[in-house]
Motif scaffolding. Structure first.
Motif, PDB file in Angstrom:
ATOM      1  N   ALA A   1     -17.681  79.368  -3.796  1.00 37.83           N
ATOM      2  CA  ALA A   1     -18.374  78.412  -4.734  1.00 37.83           C
ATOM      3  C   ALA A   1     -19.722  78.456  -4.891  1.00 37.83           C
ATOM      4  O   ALA A   1     -20.553  77.913  -6.033  1.00 37.83           O
ATOM      5  N   GLY A   2     -20.582  79.141  -4.017  1.00 43.41           N
ATOM      6  CA  GLY A   2     -22.071  79.305  -4.336  1.00 43.41           C
ATOM      7  C   GLY A   2     -22.572  80.609  -3.798  1.00 43.41           C
ATOM      8  O   GLY A   2     -21.918  81.539  -4.358  1.00 43.41           O
ATOM      9  N   GLY A   3     -23.507  80.507  -3.335  1.00 41.43           N
ATOM     10  CA  GLY A   3     -23.663  82.109  -2.425  1.00 41.43           C
ATOM     11  C   GLY A   3     -25.059  82.442  -2.785  1.00 41.43           C
ATOM     12  O   GLY A   3     -25.492  83.455  -2.414  1.00 41.43           O
ATOM     13  N   GLU A   4     -25.865  82.218  -4.162  1.00 41.64           N
ATOM     14  CA  GLU A   4     -26.881  82.700  -4.346  1.00 41.64           C
ATOM     15  C   GLU A   4     -27.854  81.891  -3.542  1.00 41.64           C
ATOM     16  O   GLU A   4     -28.469  80.970  -4.167  1.00 41.64           O
ATOM     17  N   CYS A   5     -28.284  82.236  -2.366  1.00 41.19           N
ATOM     18  CA  CYS A   5     -28.900  81.637  -1.487  1.00 41.19           C
ATOM     19  C   CYS A   5     -30.625  81.597  -1.473  1.00 41.19           C
ATOM     20  O   CYS A   5     -31.315  80.862  -0.833  1.00 41.19           O
ATOM     21  N   PHE A   6     -31.176  82.682  -2.223  1.00 37.63           N
ATOM     22  CA  PHE A   6     -32.367  82.995  -2.276  1.00 37.63           C
ATOM     23  C   PHE A   6     -32.637  83.559  -3.659  1.00 37.63           C
ATOM     24  O   PHE A   6     -32.098  84.344  -4.144  1.00 37.63           O
TER      25      PHE A   6
ATOM     26  N   ALA B   1     -35.682  88.575  -7.816  1.00 38.48           N
ATOM     27  CA  ALA B   1     -35.143  88.882  -6.792  1.00 38.48           C
ATOM     28  C   ALA B   1     -34.080  87.650  -6.317  1.00 38.48           C
ATOM     29  O   ALA B   1     -34.446  86.446  -6.375  1.00 38.48           O
ATOM     30  N   ASP B   2     -32.831  88.029  -5.977  1.00 39.07           N
ATOM     31  CA  ASP B   2     -31.947  87.207  -5.480  1.00 39.07           C
ATOM     32  C   ASP B   2     -30.838  87.570  -4.447  1.00 39.07           C
ATOM     33  O   ASP B   2     -30.933  88.873  -4.411  1.00 39.07           O
ATOM     34  N   THR B   3     -30.415  86.856  -3.866  1.00 42.39           N
ATOM     35  CA  THR B   3     -29.101  87.437  -2.751  1.00 42.39           C
ATOM     36  C   THR B   3     -28.048  86.687  -3.247  1.00 42.39           C
ATOM     37  O   THR B   3     -27.732  85.634  -3.781  1.00 42.39           O
ATOM     38  N   GLN B   4     -26.943  87.322  -2.777  1.00 45.47           N
ATOM     39  CA  GLN B   4     -25.609  86.725  -3.024  1.00 45.47           C
ATOM     40  C   GLN B   4     -24.846  86.144  -1.724  1.00 45.47           C
ATOM     41  O   GLN B   4     -23.787  85.781  -1.624  1.00 45.47           O
TER      42      GLN B   4
ATOM     43  N   ASN C   1     -30.980  86.187   3.445  1.00 49.18           N
ATOM     44  CA  ASN C   1     -31.790  85.190   3.971  1.00 49.18           C
ATOM     45  C   ASN C   1     -32.126  85.530   5.724  1.00 49.18           C
ATOM     46  O   ASN C   1     -31.731  84.969   6.627  1.00 49.18           O
ATOM     47  N   ASP C   2     -32.656  86.736   5.821  1.00 49.32           N
ATOM     48  CA  ASP C   2     -33.336  87.288   6.773  1.00 49.32           C
ATOM     49  C   ASP C   2     -34.738  87.674   6.821  1.00 49.32           C
ATOM     50  O   ASP C   2     -35.249  87.808   5.713  1.00 49.32           O
ATOM     51  N   PRO C   3     -35.457  88.060   8.009  1.00 47.14           N
ATOM     52  CA  PRO C   3     -36.683  88.285   7.988  1.00 47.14           C
ATOM     53  C   PRO C   3     -37.019  89.754   7.206  1.00 47.14           C
ATOM     54  O   PRO C   3     -38.062  89.608   6.461  1.00 47.14           O
ATOM     55  N   GLU C   4     -36.288  90.638   7.122  1.00 50.13           N
ATOM     56  CA  GLU C   4     -36.687  91.621   6.747  1.00 50.13           C
ATOM     57  C   GLU C   4     -36.458  91.489   4.870  1.00 50.13           C
ATOM     58  O   GLU C   4     -37.509  91.813   4.373  1.00 50.13           O
ATOM     59  N   THR C   5     -35.825  90.591   4.334  1.00 47.24           N
ATOM     60  CA  THR C   5     -35.953  90.314   3.085  1.00 47.24           C
ATOM     61  C   THR C   5     -36.981  89.622   2.778  1.00 47.24           C
ATOM     62  O   THR C   5     -37.766  89.927   1.855  1.00 47.24           O
ATOM     63  N   PHE C   6     -37.415  88.592   3.311  1.00 48.21           N
ATOM     64  CA  PHE C   6     -38.525  87.693   3.272  1.00 48.21           C
ATOM     65  C   PHE C   6     -39.943  88.566   3.232  1.00 48.21           C
ATOM     66  O   PHE C   6     -40.746  88.582   2.655  1.00 48.21           O
ATOM     67  N   HIS C   7     -39.801  89.692   4.372  1.00 45.57           N
ATOM     68  CA  HIS C   7     -41.030  90.443   4.386  1.00 45.57           C
ATOM     69  C   HIS C   7     -41.266  91.503   3.257  1.00 45.57           C
ATOM     70  O   HIS C   7     -42.447  91.430   2.711  1.00 45.57           O
ATOM     71  N   ILE C   8     -39.980  91.881   2.568  1.00 44.17           N
ATOM     72  CA  ILE C   8     -40.206  92.664   1.557  1.00 44.17           C
ATOM     73  C   ILE C   8     -40.719  92.002   0.302  1.00 44.17           C
ATOM     74  O   ILE C   8     -41.714  92.344  -0.417  1.00 44.17           O
ATOM     75  N   ILE C   9     -40.171  90.593  -0.094  1.00 47.65           N
ATOM     76  CA  ILE C   9     -40.677  89.696  -1.050  1.00 47.65           C
ATOM     77  C   ILE C   9     -42.350  89.506  -0.987  1.00 47.65           C
ATOM     78  O   ILE C   9     -43.020  89.531  -1.692  1.00 47.65           O
ATOM     79  N   GLU C  10     -42.633  88.939   0.499  1.00 47.94           N
ATOM     80  CA  GLU C  10     -44.084  88.660   0.715  1.00 47.94           C
ATOM     81  C   GLU C  10     -44.880  89.844   0.829  1.00 47.94           C
ATOM     82  O   GLU C  10     -46.096  89.611   0.369  1.00 47.94           O
ATOM     83  N   THR C  11     -44.561  91.140   0.867  1.00 48.29           N
ATOM     84  CA  THR C  11     -45.467  92.386   0.782  1.00 48.29           C
ATOM     85  C   THR C  11     -45.603  92.809  -0.638  1.00 48.29           C
ATOM     86  O   THR C  11     -46.107  94.043  -0.741  1.00 48.29           O
ATOM     87  N   LEU C  12     -44.638  92.348  -1.567  1.00 47.18           N
ATOM     88  CA  LEU C  12     -44.638  93.133  -2.885  1.00 47.18           C
ATOM     89  C   LEU C  12     -45.825  92.998  -3.544  1.00 47.18           C
ATOM     90  O   LEU C  12     -46.684  92.222  -3.501  1.00 47.18           O
TER      91      LEU C  12
END
Length: 59
Positions: free
Chosen positions: A19-24, A37-40, A45-56
């Motif tokens: 029913a949901g799922g796009e958590c970021f 950027a979004d997730t399904q 919702n993990d450190p690797e994804t946040f690191h990629i976004i933060e260092t873009l």
């Protein structure tokens, strides 16, 4: 800009809820170019994804 995203995670094994799922969601811009950027909900919702976004960087 910051907003709350509804996340329907409830399956402990996969972390996904149908029913949901796009958590970021992130929209990054330098006023000339933008990235959305979004997730399904299964991964993202993990450190690797946040690191990629933060260092873009826009070149």
């Amino acid at each position: 800009m910051k907003a709350v995203q509804t996340c329907g995670i409830s399956d402990k094994e996969t972390g996904f809820h149908a029913a949901g799922g796009e958590c970021f969601w992130a929209v990054i811009s330098n006023w000339h170019a933008s990235v959305v950027a979004d997730t399904q909900g299964i991964i993202g919702n993990d450190p690797e994804t946040f690191h990629i976004i933060e260092t873009l960087e826009f070149l």
